[in-house]
Design a protein around this motif. Structure first.
Motif, PDB file in Angstrom:
ATOM      1  N   PHE A  12     -73.532  17.577 -43.111  1.00  0.00           N
ATOM      2  CA  PHE A  12     -72.674  18.758 -43.098  1.00  0.00           C
ATOM      3  C   PHE A  12     -73.405  20.023 -42.655  1.00  0.00           C
ATOM      4  O   PHE A  12     -72.946  21.130 -42.894  1.00  0.00           O
ATOM      5  CB  PHE A  12     -72.014  19.004 -44.461  1.00  0.00           C
ATOM      6  N   SER A  13     -74.560  19.865 -42.021  1.00  0.00           N
ATOM      7  CA  SER A  13     -75.336  21.038 -41.615  1.00  0.00           C
ATOM      8  C   SER A  13     -74.574  21.924 -40.637  1.00  0.00           C
ATOM      9  O   SER A  13     -74.732  23.139 -40.654  1.00  0.00           O
ATOM     10  CB  SER A  13     -76.685  20.622 -41.024  1.00  0.00           C
ATOM     11  N   HIS A  14     -73.742  21.327 -39.806  1.00  0.00           N
ATOM     12  CA  HIS A  14     -72.962  22.149 -38.868  1.00  0.00           C
ATOM     13  C   HIS A  14     -71.967  23.047 -39.621  1.00  0.00           C
ATOM     14  O   HIS A  14     -71.715  24.178 -39.241  1.00  0.00           O
ATOM     15  CB  HIS A  14     -72.252  21.258 -37.834  1.00  0.00           C
ATOM     16  N   ILE A  15     -71.458  22.578 -40.737  1.00  0.00           N
ATOM     17  CA  ILE A  15     -70.516  23.362 -41.537  1.00  0.00           C
ATOM     18  C   ILE A  15     -71.258  24.450 -42.310  1.00  0.00           C
ATOM     19  O   ILE A  15     -70.850  25.617 -42.315  1.00  0.00           O
ATOM     20  CB  ILE A  15     -69.722  22.453 -42.497  1.00  0.00           C
ATOM     21  N   THR A  16     -72.362  24.072 -42.963  1.00  0.00           N
ATOM     22  CA  THR A  16     -73.108  25.053 -43.750  1.00  0.00           C
ATOM     23  C   THR A  16     -73.738  26.120 -42.865  1.00  0.00           C
ATOM     24  O   THR A  16     -73.770  27.293 -43.229  1.00  0.00           O
ATOM     25  CB  THR A  16     -74.191  24.363 -44.608  1.00  0.00           C
ATOM     26  N   LYS A  17     -74.205  25.721 -41.694  1.00  0.00           N
ATOM     27  CA  LYS A  17     -74.809  26.695 -40.772  1.00  0.00           C
ATOM     28  C   LYS A  17     -73.763  27.685 -40.273  1.00  0.00           C
ATOM     29  O   LYS A  17     -74.003  28.893 -40.231  1.00  0.00           O
ATOM     30  CB  LYS A  17     -75.465  25.985 -39.596  1.00  0.00           C
ATOM     31  N   ALA A  18     -72.574  27.212 -39.924  1.00  0.00           N
ATOM     32  CA  ALA A  18     -71.507  28.101 -39.450  1.00  0.00           C
ATOM     33  C   ALA A  18     -71.095  29.095 -40.534  1.00  0.00           C
ATOM     34  O   ALA A  18     -70.908  30.290 -40.264  1.00  0.00           O
ATOM     35  CB  ALA A  18     -70.308  27.274 -38.989  1.00  0.00           C
ATOM     36  N   ALA A  19     -70.978  28.614 -41.761  1.00  0.00           N
ATOM     37  CA  ALA A  19     -70.602  29.505 -42.871  1.00  0.00           C
ATOM     38  C   ALA A  19     -71.695  30.533 -43.135  1.00  0.00           C
ATOM     39  O   ALA A  19     -71.404  31.702 -43.407  1.00  0.00           O
ATOM     40  CB  ALA A  19     -70.310  28.687 -44.118  1.00  0.00           C
ATOM     41  N   THR A  20     -72.956  30.116 -43.057  1.00  0.00           N
ATOM     42  CA  THR A  20     -74.081  31.037 -43.262  1.00  0.00           C
ATOM     43  C   THR A  20     -74.091  32.117 -42.196  1.00  0.00           C
ATOM     44  O   THR A  20     -74.283  33.304 -42.493  1.00  0.00           O
ATOM     45  CB  THR A  20     -75.416  30.261 -43.272  1.00  0.00           C
ATOM     46  N   GLU A  21     -73.879  31.734 -40.950  1.00  0.00           N
ATOM     47  CA  GLU A  21     -73.855  32.720 -39.859  1.00  0.00           C
ATOM     48  C   GLU A  21     -72.691  33.703 -40.040  1.00  0.00           C
ATOM     49  O   GLU A  21     -72.847  34.902 -39.811  1.00  0.00           O
ATOM     50  CB  GLU A  21     -73.775  32.016 -38.497  1.00  0.00           C
ATOM     51  N   LYS A  22     -71.544  33.213 -40.457  1.00  0.00           N
ATOM     52  CA  LYS A  22     -70.389  34.081 -40.702  1.00  0.00           C
ATOM     53  C   LYS A  22     -70.684  35.053 -41.850  1.00  0.00           C
ATOM     54  O   LYS A  22     -70.356  36.232 -41.780  1.00  0.00           O
ATOM     55  CB  LYS A  22     -69.161  33.242 -41.010  1.00  0.00           C
ATOM     56  N   LEU A  23     -71.319  34.536 -42.906  1.00  0.00           N
ATOM     57  CA  LEU A  23     -71.665  35.373 -44.048  1.00  0.00           C
ATOM     58  C   LEU A  23     -72.616  36.493 -43.640  1.00  0.00           C
ATOM     59  O   LEU A  23     -72.484  37.633 -44.102  1.00  0.00           O
ATOM     60  CB  LEU A  23     -72.288  34.519 -45.158  1.00  0.00           C
ATOM     61  N   LYS A  24     -73.563  36.207 -42.763  1.00  0.00           N
ATOM     62  CA  LYS A  24     -74.512  37.227 -42.296  1.00  0.00           C
ATOM     63  C   LYS A  24     -73.784  38.410 -41.676  1.00  0.00           C
ATOM     64  O   LYS A  24     -74.221  39.550 -41.797  1.00  0.00           O
ATOM     65  CB  LYS A  24     -75.492  36.632 -41.286  1.00  0.00           C
ATOM     66  N   THR A  25     -72.662  38.165 -41.005  1.00  0.00           N
ATOM     67  CA  THR A  25     -71.919  39.258 -40.370  1.00  0.00           C
ATOM     68  C   THR A  25     -71.113  40.064 -41.380  1.00  0.00           C
ATOM     69  O   THR A  25     -70.657  41.149 -41.072  1.00  0.00           O
ATOM     70  CB  THR A  25     -70.959  38.723 -39.286  1.00  0.00           C
ATOM     71  N   ARG A  26     -70.934  39.529 -42.583  1.00  0.00           N
ATOM     72  CA  ARG A  26     -70.117  40.201 -43.589  1.00  0.00           C
ATOM     73  C   ARG A  26     -70.927  40.890 -44.673  1.00  0.00           C
ATOM     74  O   ARG A  26     -70.355  41.441 -45.609  1.00  0.00           O
ATOM     75  CB  ARG A  26     -69.192  39.182 -44.247  1.00  0.00           C
ATOM     76  N   VAL A  27     -72.233  40.829 -44.587  1.00  0.00           N
ATOM     77  CA  VAL A  27     -73.072  41.420 -45.627  1.00  0.00           C
ATOM     78  C   VAL A  27     -72.804  42.923 -45.693  1.00  0.00           C
ATOM     79  O   VAL A  27     -72.950  43.634 -44.715  1.00  0.00           O
ATOM     80  CB  VAL A  27     -74.564  41.142 -45.354  1.00  0.00           C
ATOM     81  N   GLN A  28     -72.395  43.364 -46.854  1.00  0.00           N
ATOM     82  CA  GLN A  28     -72.149  44.776 -47.086  1.00  0.00           C
ATOM     83  C   GLN A  28     -72.877  45.156 -48.358  1.00  0.00           C
ATOM     84  O   GLN A  28     -72.338  45.087 -49.436  1.00  0.00           O
ATOM     85  CB  GLN A  28     -70.659  45.059 -47.206  1.00  0.00           C
TER      86      GLN A  28
END
Length: 195
Positions: A12-28
């Motif tokens: 599931f690395s493709h799923i976890t990596k995509a979610a991690t990258e998305k989270l990086k853009t939302r860091v507030q």
């Protein structure tokens, strides 16, 4: 029975990596710049407690050493960072010829979500003269120095239900919280008659 086409889809690395990258853009967070890069002191926020505490002790020891050698020029000033090796305090400052000895318990904390600092693990009735609360903010540092007697009267909240006799010191205005710089530090030492 379905067969996986390759090993990476099984992890599931493709799923976890995509979610991690998305989270990086939302860091507030105050710990990040507008572009998502971490601020200067972010490493303090993510560090384990022991190395964070060790680094705090190095800062406090270094500041006392620099300032006391300047203030007591011509005298023998020794500043030793003893940490947990010797007992109840982390830093000991001595000016031999003037018979000055100051034992300091150092507590280090990062800015919490309420804009405060919680210095944990202070104990009552042990061998230190002053507690030094070092607070790490994203771009700078703050400090508070209080006598053991002051803190023993003030500290009433255990760190947790499971830990008896180990208290948390939460920063409040009356603790003389100041930005860590030479002038503020010197002023606080004068207020405490430590110079």
């Amino acid at each position: 029975m379905m067969r996986a086409s390759n090993q990476s889809s099984m992890s599931f690395s493709h799923i976890t990596k995509a979610a991690t990258e998305k989270l990086k853009t939302r860091v507030q967070s105050v710990w990040f710049n507008a572009d998502g890069t971490p601020k200067e002191n972010y490493v303090w926020k993510i560090s384990d407690n022991t190395p964070k505490g060790d680094a705090g002790e190095e800062i406090v020891g270094g500041i006392f050493k620099e300032l006391y050698r300047e203030l007591y020029e011509g005298y023998t000033v020794e500043v030793n960072i003893v940490g947990a090796e010797k007992g109840d305090y982390d830093v000991i400052v001595t000016v031999k010829e003037l018979d000055i000895t100051i034992k300091i318990e150092v507590k280090t904390a990062t800015l919490d979500s309420n804009g405060k600092f919680q210095w944990n693990g202070l104990k009552k009735g042990i061998d230190y003269d002053y507690a030094f609360g070092l607070g790490v903010r994203p771009d700078d540092y703050i400090f508070a120095i209080q006598s053991r007697n002051y803190l023993e009267d003030r500290l009433t909240t255990n760190m947790s239900r499971d830990v008896e006799g180990s208290y948390k010191w939460t920063s409040i205005k009356k603790d003389n919280i100041k930005v860590l710089n030479k002038q503020n530090f010197t002023n606080r030492l004068e207020e405490l008659s430590l110079v």
